[in-house]
Design a protein around this motif. Sequence first.
Motif, PDB file in Angstrom:
ATOM      1  N   GLU A  55       1.076  -1.144  -0.167  1.00  0.00           N
ATOM      2  CA  GLU A  55      -0.084  -0.138  -0.097  1.00  0.00           C
ATOM      3  C   GLU A  55       0.867   1.157  -0.085  1.00  0.00           C
ATOM      4  N   ASP A  56       0.602   2.050  -0.783  1.00  0.00           N
ATOM      5  CA  ASP A  56       1.285   3.444  -0.900  1.00  0.00           C
ATOM      6  C   ASP A  56       0.177   4.511  -1.334  1.00  0.00           C
ATOM      7  N   VAL A  57       0.056   5.053  -0.293  1.00  0.00           N
ATOM      8  CA  VAL A  57      -1.376   6.125  -0.521  1.00  0.00           C
ATOM      9  C   VAL A  57      -0.633   7.767  -0.031  1.00  0.00           C
ATOM     10  N   GLY A  58      -1.132   8.727  -0.680  1.00  0.00           N
ATOM     11  CA  GLY A  58      -0.443  10.007  -0.233  1.00  0.00           C
ATOM     12  C   GLY A  58       0.874  10.478  -0.326  1.00  0.00           C
ATOM     13  N   GLU A  59       1.361  11.859  -0.174  1.00  0.00           N
ATOM     14  CA  GLU A  59       2.579  12.184  -0.163  1.00  0.00           C
ATOM     15  C   GLU A  59       3.557  11.839   0.697  1.00  0.00           C
ATOM     16  N   PRO A  60       4.674  11.301   0.188  1.00  0.00           N
ATOM     17  CA  PRO A  60       5.869  10.910   1.149  1.00  0.00           C
ATOM     18  C   PRO A  60       6.126  11.895   2.221  1.00  0.00           C
ATOM     19  N   PHE A  61       6.473  11.595   3.507  1.00  0.00           N
ATOM     20  CA  PHE A  61       7.011  12.474   4.405  1.00  0.00           C
ATOM     21  C   PHE A  61       8.611  12.639   4.104  1.00  0.00           C
ATOM     22  N   ALA A  62       9.052  13.637   4.694  1.00  0.00           N
ATOM     23  CA  ALA A  62      10.594  13.997   4.651  1.00  0.00           C
ATOM     24  C   ALA A  62      11.557  12.893   4.794  1.00  0.00           C
TER      25      ALA A  62
ATOM     26  N   PRO B 193      14.975  10.085   1.183  1.00  0.00           N
ATOM     27  CA  PRO B 193      16.215   9.543   0.877  1.00  0.00           C
ATOM     28  C   PRO B 193      16.218   8.110   0.394  1.00  0.00           C
ATOM     29  N   TYR B 194      15.045   7.335   0.972  1.00  0.00           N
ATOM     30  CA  TYR B 194      14.721   5.967   0.479  1.00  0.00           C
ATOM     31  C   TYR B 194      14.363   5.959  -0.941  1.00  0.00           C
ATOM     32  N   ARG B 195      13.543   6.839  -1.186  1.00  0.00           N
ATOM     33  CA  ARG B 195      12.937   6.827  -2.601  1.00  0.00           C
ATOM     34  C   ARG B 195      13.852   7.449  -3.543  1.00  0.00           C
ATOM     35  N   ALA B 196      14.813   7.884  -3.176  1.00  0.00           N
ATOM     36  CA  ALA B 196      15.775   8.898  -4.141  1.00  0.00           C
ATOM     37  C   ALA B 196      17.012   7.895  -4.027  1.00  0.00           C
ATOM     38  N   GLY B 197      17.040   6.563  -3.671  1.00  0.00           N
ATOM     39  CA  GLY B 197      17.884   5.809  -3.807  1.00  0.00           C
ATOM     40  C   GLY B 197      19.288   5.816  -2.973  1.00  0.00           C
ATOM     41  N   GLU B 198      19.188   6.622  -1.948  1.00  0.00           N
ATOM     42  CA  GLU B 198      20.338   7.255  -1.121  1.00  0.00           C
ATOM     43  C   GLU B 198      20.661   6.179  -0.024  1.00  0.00           C
ATOM     44  N   ARG B 199      19.476   5.143   0.106  1.00  0.00           N
ATOM     45  CA  ARG B 199      19.925   4.149   1.333  1.00  0.00           C
ATOM     46  C   ARG B 199      19.636   2.707   0.459  1.00  0.00           C
ATOM     47  N   ALA B 200      20.473   2.725  -0.909  1.00  0.00           N
ATOM     48  CA  ALA B 200      20.169   1.432  -1.442  1.00  0.00           C
ATOM     49  C   ALA B 200      21.081   0.442  -0.680  1.00  0.00           C
ATOM     50  N   LEU B 201      20.741  -0.982  -0.972  1.00  0.00           N
ATOM     51  CA  LEU B 201      21.454  -1.885  -0.313  1.00  0.00           C
ATOM     52  C   LEU B 201      22.556  -2.616  -1.139  1.00  0.00           C
TER      53      LEU B 201
ATOM     54  N   ASP C  70      25.738 -14.173  -1.158  1.00  0.00           N
ATOM     55  CA  ASP C  70      24.963 -15.683  -1.187  1.00  0.00           C
ATOM     56  C   ASP C  70      23.708 -15.692  -1.769  1.00  0.00           C
ATOM     57  N   ASP C  71      22.904 -14.627  -1.245  1.00  0.00           N
ATOM     58  CA  ASP C  71      21.451 -14.374  -1.653  1.00  0.00           C
ATOM     59  C   ASP C  71      21.021 -13.581  -2.715  1.00  0.00           C
ATOM     60  N   GLY C  72      22.127 -12.742  -3.122  1.00  0.00           N
ATOM     61  CA  GLY C  72      21.957 -11.748  -4.422  1.00  0.00           C
ATOM     62  C   GLY C  72      21.497 -10.531  -3.947  1.00  0.00           C
ATOM     63  N   PRO C  73      20.628  -9.949  -4.859  1.00  0.00           N
ATOM     64  CA  PRO C  73      20.254  -8.490  -4.542  1.00  0.00           C
ATOM     65  C   PRO C  73      18.889  -8.694  -3.664  1.00  0.00           C
ATOM     66  N   TYR C  74      18.819  -7.810  -2.781  1.00  0.00           N
ATOM     67  CA  TYR C  74      17.470  -7.806  -1.896  1.00  0.00           C
ATOM     68  C   TYR C  74      16.252  -7.266  -2.784  1.00  0.00           C
ATOM     69  N   PRO C  75      15.274  -7.823  -2.661  1.00  0.00           N
ATOM     70  CA  PRO C  75      13.977  -7.589  -3.516  1.00  0.00           C
ATOM     71  C   PRO C  75      13.562  -6.202  -3.430  1.00  0.00           C
ATOM     72  N   LEU C  76      14.077  -5.392  -2.518  1.00  0.00           N
ATOM     73  CA  LEU C  76      13.480  -3.921  -2.627  1.00  0.00           C
ATOM     74  C   LEU C  76      14.891  -3.131  -2.485  1.00  0.00           C
ATOM     75  N   PRO C  77      14.616  -1.791  -3.186  1.00  0.00           N
ATOM     76  CA  PRO C  77      15.801  -0.664  -3.245  1.00  0.00           C
ATOM     77  C   PRO C  77      16.138  -0.212  -1.868  1.00  0.00           C
ATOM     78  N   TYR C  78      15.663  -0.686  -0.665  1.00  0.00           N
ATOM     79  CA  TYR C  78      15.999  -0.334   0.522  1.00  0.00           C
ATOM     80  C   TYR C  78      15.494  -1.129   1.588  1.00  0.00           C
ATOM     81  N   HIS C  79      16.070  -1.416   2.589  1.00  0.00           N
ATOM     82  CA  HIS C  79      15.513  -2.128   3.592  1.00  0.00           C
ATOM     83  C   HIS C  79      14.376  -1.555   4.427  1.00  0.00           C
ATOM     84  N   PRO C  80      13.340  -2.152   4.562  1.00  0.00           N
ATOM     85  CA  PRO C  80      12.244  -1.776   5.449  1.00  0.00           C
ATOM     86  C   PRO C  80      11.955  -1.435   6.845  1.00  0.00           C
ATOM     87  N   LEU C  81      12.926  -2.269   7.426  1.00  0.00           N
ATOM     88  CA  LEU C  81      13.242  -2.020   8.784  1.00  0.00           C
ATOM     89  C   LEU C  81      14.215  -0.666   8.943  1.00  0.00           C
ATOM     90  N   GLU C  82      14.948  -0.263   8.088  1.00  0.00           N
ATOM     91  CA  GLU C  82      15.768   1.084   8.263  1.00  0.00           C
ATOM     92  C   GLU C  82      14.703   2.015   8.143  1.00  0.00           C
TER      93      GLU C  82
END
Length: 210
Positions: A137-144, A148-156, A161-173
């Motif tokens: 779910e992704d509704v509304g305007e992102p908060f500040a 950085p996560y949406r801009a790729g600044e927190r890429a993993l 062993d496991d290859g690329p993470y399925p998301l461009p950032y870690h949800p727990l971060e």
Amino acid sequence: MGAKTALVVYADGDVPELLKAVGAPDPERTAELVRRLYPGQVVEEAGESTLWVEARPPEGLVYAGCWPGVEVVCDRRVMVDRPTSELPPEVLAAGAGRRRMVLHAMHSVVDWLAFAVWEDGRLVRALSVSPDDGVIEDVGEPFAFELPYRAGERALEDDEDDGPYPLPYHPLELAEDALRGLVGFVMEDWPKPGDLDAGQVRLLGFRVRA
């Protein structure tokens, strides 16, 4: 990360600042709130704890606190994939008349995050994401704090062993930044000056049964 949360805050102003000023919760108002959240069920007192310890309480227990201008409820029922449509109606109804309602939920075992914010009863932002299901779910305007996560600044970096993470950032971060930005504290990240000490926010426990 081993952090888990399942909490909702109802507030008449800035949540972190209001929580920094709270003392002992009002027992009568707190019990009344929990009874409103569980109409027709038996609600029994179950001791005291803190927001830090009970951010995600054990099954069958609810921890809550009511103070002037702000209320906190920690309850596993708010751990829903789609905050916009799957929250129990009583949880939404309890926010009527409040300037802001904040939901924050995360589960480290599955790297899942969900948060949502309502202002004056209107949903302004909701995000739910996990590596297994992607963006749920992704509704509304992102908060500040999201930018950085949406801009790729927190890429993993790719795991050998496991290859690329399925998301461009870690949800727990992102979950930690959301918790700090919306409620004022963190579970596993390093605290910053001015963060809320969640261990000082006292909550009352209630056992709920049919």
